[in-house]
Design a protein around this motif. Sequence first.
Motif, PDB file in Angstrom:
ATOM      1  N   HIS A  44      -7.795  -3.257  -4.349  1.00 29.49           N
ATOM      2  CA  HIS A  44      -7.034  -1.987  -5.067  1.00 29.49           C
ATOM      3  C   HIS A  44      -8.137  -1.237  -5.775  1.00 29.49           C
ATOM      4  O   HIS A  44      -8.167   0.192  -5.597  1.00 29.49           O
ATOM      5  N   VAL A  89     -10.010   8.571  -1.046  1.00 33.00           N
ATOM      6  CA  VAL A  89      -9.618   7.327  -0.317  1.00 33.00           C
ATOM      7  C   VAL A  89     -10.098   7.286   0.956  1.00 33.00           C
ATOM      8  O   VAL A  89     -10.802   6.145   1.300  1.00 33.00           O
ATOM      9  N   SER A 148       0.984  -1.208   0.087  1.00 33.99           N
ATOM     10  CA  SER A 148       0.050   0.000   0.031  1.00 33.99           C
ATOM     11  C   SER A 148       0.834   1.212   0.066  1.00 33.99           C
ATOM     12  O   SER A 148       0.831   2.248  -0.665  1.00 33.99           O
ATOM     13  N   ARG A 206     -13.798   6.645   0.847  1.00 36.57           N
ATOM     14  CA  ARG A 206     -14.203   5.171   0.632  1.00 36.57           C
ATOM     15  C   ARG A 206     -13.866   4.475   1.723  1.00 36.57           C
ATOM     16  O   ARG A 206     -14.554   3.335   1.874  1.00 36.57           O
ATOM     17  N   GLN A 207     -12.665   4.489   2.357  1.00 38.99           N
ATOM     18  CA  GLN A 207     -12.708   3.729   3.695  1.00 38.99           C
ATOM     19  C   GLN A 207     -13.587   3.919   4.618  1.00 38.99           C
ATOM     20  O   GLN A 207     -14.171   2.858   5.363  1.00 38.99           O
ATOM     21  N   TYR A 231     -10.730   1.467  -3.926  1.00 39.00           N
ATOM     22  CA  TYR A 231      -9.987   2.552  -3.384  1.00 39.00           C
ATOM     23  C   TYR A 231      -9.593   3.232  -4.450  1.00 39.00           C
ATOM     24  O   TYR A 231      -9.404   4.629  -4.116  1.00 39.00           O
TER      25      TYR A 231
END
Length: 400
Positions: free
Chosen positions: A227, A265, A153, A268-269, A230
Motif C-alpha cells: 500500500h 498510481v 483497494s 508506479r504500477q 502505491y
Amino acid sequence: MEAYLFDWANLLLRWLHVIVAIAWIGSSFYFVWLDNHLTPPTDEQLRQQGVGGELWAVHGGGFYNPQKYLGAPPRLPEHLHWFYWESYSTWLSGFSLFTLVYLFNARTYLIDPSVASLTPTIAVAAALGFLALGWVVYDLMCRLFGKNERLLSALIIGYVIAAAWGACHLFSGRAAFLIIGAMIATIMSANVFFWIIPGQRKVVAAMKAGQPVDPVHGQRGKQRSVHNTYFTLPVLFAMLSNHYSMTYSASNNWVVLVLMMVAGVLVRQFFILRHKGKTQPIYPVLALTILAGVAAWIAPKPVATSATTGTINQFAEVQHIVQARCIQCHSSHPSLIDSPAKGLMFDQPGMIEAKSQLIYQQVVQQKMMPLGNLTNITDEERAVIAHWVESGAAPAPVQP
C-alpha cells in the motif's frame, strides 16, 4: 527579525524533510524492486536454510548477494538493521513544517472564505482531524477487509476520493491538496509504526525465545508495505502542488487532485510490473493521457478585461487595485503583518512598475497572492493587471 528567523526555520525544516523523505522513498522503492527481482536459489544448502529468493547485483565496484528467507533464518544475526527511522523522521519533519507554515498561519493558509467560513481554531482542528481520521478509517478497512484485496483497494480509492472532495470544500485549495497528501503520508508512516515494525519485533522475539514464527506478521507487513509504495507518488504530487496554483485553484480542484494521484498510481504500477519482467505500456499511456487531459482542462481561459483604455487610466486602475488588495502586507507600514512582506513596498513611487513581472507572476499566473485571498481580489481585477503587464506595463506619463 522575527520574519527572518521564521524563514530560516521554514528553510531548514523543508531541507530536512526532503532529505529524510528521499531516504525513506529510496529504501521503499529499493525493497519493492528487490522483492520483484529475487529468484529461487540454485544452491541446495541455501534452500535447506529457508532461503526463498536471492539476487546477485553489482554496484560501486562490488558484488552483492541479498537473500530473502521465507520465514526466519535458522540463526538470528548479531547485527540486524531496521528500516524505520527514515519513515518516522519524514513524518515528524513534515508535521513540524505543516505546523509552522499552515497551522500557525491558519487564517492565511488554511482558510478561504469563498470556500467555507471557518475560524482559525476550527480550521486547525479540522486539518488535524483529517490526519487522525484518515489513519483510523484506513486501518479499520484493512482489519475488516484485508483478506479481500480487490474490495480493500476499491474501498481505499473511494475513501481517498471522498477525503479529497471534503478537503477541497472545506479548506483553501492550496491547503486542501497538502492536507490530503499529509493524510496519506500519515497512513504510510502509521503502517510502519503500528504494523510493520511491531510485526518484525514479534518475529525476532519469537526467534530469541525458540518459538515458531507466526507467518501472519510477514503477511500483514507485506500488505501495508505494498500500500505504501502505491501511495508514494500521489503524496509527492500533493506536496509539490502548493508551488503550482493552476492545479489547486482550478474549478472542481478535487477532481484535479484525484486525477493527478491516479496518474501517479499508474506510473508506479508500470514500474512494479517492469521489475517483474512484464512490460505494460498501457499504464504510462493512460497516465500521460490523464495528465494531458488535466493540463488542457485547467488551461487559462481568456478573461474579459475592463473597457478602460489609455496608458494613464490603465496604470491608475492597477494602482487602485494594488492599494486596495496588496498594501496590507506590501507597504511601509503594513496593517496585517509587522514588516513589509519580502521587502516589497508598493506605496513607494516606482515600485509597482519595477516589480510588474513579479506581480504578474504571483497575482495573475499563479494566483498565489494575496495569500488566502484575504483582501478578496476578484478575477476581473487580476485581468486588469494582466492586461496592463501584457500591454507593456507602462506607468502613467508625467503630466506637464
